[in-house]
Write a protein that holds these residues in place. Sequence first.
Motif, mmCIF file in Angstrom:
data_model
loop_
_atom_site.group_PDB
_atom_site.id
_atom_site.type_symbol
_atom_site.label_atom_id
_atom_site.label_comp_id
_atom_site.label_asym_id
_atom_site.label_seq_id
_atom_site.Cartn_x
_atom_site.Cartn_y
_atom_site.Cartn_z
ATOM 1 N N ILE A 92 0.838 -1.207 0.000
ATOM 2 C CA ILE A 92 0.000 0.000 0.000
ATOM 3 C C ILE A 92 0.870 1.254 0.000
ATOM 4 N N GLY A 93 0.525 2.198 -0.843
ATOM 5 C CA GLY A 93 1.136 3.534 -0.821
ATOM 6 C C GLY A 93 0.007 4.550 -0.774
ATOM 7 N N LEU A 94 0.146 5.560 0.065
ATOM 8 C CA LEU A 94 -0.973 6.488 0.259
ATOM 9 C C LEU A 94 -0.662 7.883 -0.256
ATOM 10 N N GLU A 95 -1.665 8.487 -0.846
ATOM 11 C CA GLU A 95 -1.570 9.893 -1.256
ATOM 12 C C GLU A 95 -2.601 10.654 -0.438
ATOM 13 N N VAL A 121 2.801 12.240 -0.415
ATOM 14 C CA VAL A 121 2.853 10.947 -1.096
ATOM 15 C C VAL A 121 3.814 10.014 -0.368
ATOM 16 N N SER A 122 3.311 8.851 0.019
ATOM 17 C CA SER A 122 4.186 7.886 0.708
ATOM 18 C C SER A 122 4.793 6.915 -0.295
ATOM 19 N N GLU A 123 5.907 6.343 0.081
ATOM 20 C CA GLU A 123 6.468 5.222 -0.661
ATOM 21 C C GLU A 123 5.562 4.013 -0.421
ATOM 22 N N PRO A 124 5.635 3.000 -1.292
ATOM 23 C CA PRO A 124 4.775 1.819 -1.063
ATOM 24 C C PRO A 124 5.335 0.947 0.060
ATOM 25 N N ASN A 175 -3.298 3.453 -2.832
ATOM 26 C CA ASN A 175 -2.813 2.620 -3.938
ATOM 27 C C ASN A 175 -2.547 1.236 -3.381
ATOM 28 N N PHE A 210 6.756 -5.659 -7.318
ATOM 29 C CA PHE A 210 5.401 -5.317 -6.915
ATOM 30 C C PHE A 210 4.408 -5.689 -8.008
ATOM 31 N N GLU A 241 -5.736 2.474 -7.725
ATOM 32 C CA GLU A 241 -5.866 3.614 -6.828
ATOM 33 C C GLU A 241 -7.316 3.709 -6.379
HETATM 34 P P1 ADP Z 1 0.437 8.752 -9.587
HETATM 35 O O1 ADP Z 1 0.871 10.172 -9.627
HETATM 36 O O2 ADP Z 1 0.097 8.185 -10.898
HETATM 37 O O3 ADP Z 1 -0.651 8.521 -8.586
HETATM 38 P P2 ADP Z 1 2.833 8.024 -8.116
HETATM 39 O O4 ADP Z 1 4.106 7.502 -8.697
HETATM 40 O O5 ADP Z 1 2.815 9.381 -7.574
HETATM 41 O O6 ADP Z 1 1.703 7.853 -9.173
HETATM 42 O O7 ADP Z 1 2.432 6.995 -6.990
HETATM 43 C C1 ADP Z 1 1.316 7.137 -6.260
HETATM 44 C C2 ADP Z 1 1.313 6.216 -5.067
HETATM 45 O O8 ADP Z 1 1.305 4.867 -5.442
HETATM 46 C C3 ADP Z 1 2.496 6.368 -4.120
HETATM 47 O O9 ADP Z 1 1.988 6.542 -2.829
HETATM 48 C C4 ADP Z 1 3.220 5.045 -4.230
HETATM 49 O O10 ADP Z 1 3.782 4.655 -3.012
HETATM 50 C C5 ADP Z 1 2.117 4.102 -4.603
HETATM 51 N N1 ADP Z 1 2.546 2.917 -5.340
HETATM 52 C C6 ADP Z 1 3.380 2.858 -6.392
HETATM 53 N N2 ADP Z 1 3.510 1.583 -6.823
HETATM 54 C C7 ADP Z 1 2.727 0.825 -6.042
HETATM 55 C C8 ADP Z 1 2.409 -0.570 -5.990
HETATM 56 N N3 ADP Z 1 2.913 -1.438 -6.873
HETATM 57 N N4 ADP Z 1 1.556 -0.984 -5.033
HETATM 58 C C9 ADP Z 1 1.014 -0.127 -4.166
HETATM 59 N N5 ADP Z 1 1.269 1.177 -4.163
HETATM 60 C C10 ADP Z 1 2.106 1.661 -5.084
#
Ligand code: ADP
Length: 477
Positions: free
Chosen positions: A10-13, A155-158, A197, A208, A213
């Motif tokens: 999970i990665g959160l925006e 924006v968090s890392e996944p 996400n 991954f 989203e």
């Molecule tokens: P976008 O701008 O298209 O939403 P980003 O690269 O900014 O894309 O990523 C958005 C979010 O998705 C981030 O929080 C990231 O951590 C998360 N993310 C990226 N890849 C994955 C994945 N495979 N599974 C879950 N979350 C992910």
Amino acid sequence: MPRADFQVVIGLEVHAQLLTTSKLFSGAGTSFGGAPNAHTSIVCLGLPGVLPVLNQRAVELAIRTGHALECTVAERSEWSRKHYFYPDLPKGYQITQYEFPICVGGRVVFDGPDGEKSVRLTRIHMEEDAGKLVHESAASLVDLNRAGTPLLEIVSEPDLRTADDAVEYLKALRDILVWIGVNDGNLEEGSFRCDANVSVMRHGSTTFGTRCELKNLNSFRFIKQAIEIEATRQVEIIEAGGKVEQETRLFDPQRGETRSMRSKEDAHDYRYFPDPDLPPLLLTPERIERSRKELPELPRARRKRYVDALGLPAYDAGVLTSDRAMSDLFERCVAEAGEAKPVSNWFMGELSRLLNETKTNTADVKFSPVQFAALLKAIKDGVVSGPGAKEVFAELFATGKDPSLIIQEKGLAQVNDDGPLLEAIAQAMAEAPKNVESYRGGNTKIIGAFVGAVMKKLGGKGNPKRINELLTEKLKA
Ligand code: ADP
Ligand code: MG
């Protein structure tokens, strides 16, 4: 149990509305509610020829957030245009930071069910909010009150692996933003919004899976539900030999499902380019440093200090730091009283109860720390009894009068002198000769009845400890 083979990622925006009084690029107001389109200006209406002017207060709050979340605050960031066509965006593009955001890196630390966790942040950028559409039976109406409101996108890392951790992360993040005064933390009103996400992969995999989203997550409960439901959906697709499509999905809490909203746009679809109307945002190192120095102690650090330095139980530390105003007032009262635990007991008990009952904000309490400390001293010195002190505190809370005055006015001074205490004891014993005999015959428990009788004669104001001592003495004889 198909889920056991899979790991959820999970990665959160998070979109957090900045607590400014005016919009990001115009002087229009940002207050919630109001008649549709009441809080607009020629800039948020996107009229031709108007120019945006950056709100410096919003920048200040963004820098502060960067420090609180341990980011690198960029000396140079940039404004871009993100193009899309929708009636909630009259200009046809959203002004957002794209290639060069104001904050890079950073992290959020929180306590998960199995200990401390740290989630890395990718970036924090500033952007303007869009308006909203109100769908009626005959037509859809446009309300631009929110258009141009300043937002931070965090924006968090996944890095997250469970829905529970995602919720704990969000709570910790929200607590920090509210604590430092940049956001009001209101999920229902949409001033703190989250897109999740979600992807799944087999345990042990190093790549991954494809993510989806999720939108429309306006409570912590929905966030947890939506992530779990979506992860299950993806696992089922993969186990059936299918492939997860990258897309944006809407969570439907009524049906308990997520459903496809649109396939995921790629960045190039938005035709990003630097906004020619806005120069790059340049911050001097001095400005960044000043903000760092002004950052208050954060809730986690404060909780730790309450336990380590003030010797409070972790539970107390958690309750006291759940609200900045409460915690700040607590600190000032402790400084006056010279001890922490009794102050904590009053704060978690009577003060919290009265604040709740009267719907008062902690920032608006009427008493001063000096007055509060005076009440604690009166209790310690036996000037007022425990129950009497509660009455004094209620009055102190309601009026802000000095405790000594309240004790006098309400006649709550505790009777400590032996004279009146002995008089009441003699009367009580004379009125119940059988009980005296019974006590002397070994039924010492009956002393409780005497204490009650004596207290009653003294209008509840006798010093209970002294009454006990004197009674024991007299009953023995
Ligand atoms: P976008 O701008 O298209 O939403 P980003 O690269 O900014 O894309 O990523 C958005 C979010 O998705 C981030 O929080 C990231 O951590 C998360 N993310 C990226 N890849 C994955 C994945 N495979 N599974 C879950 N979350 C992910
Ligand atoms: Mg995004």
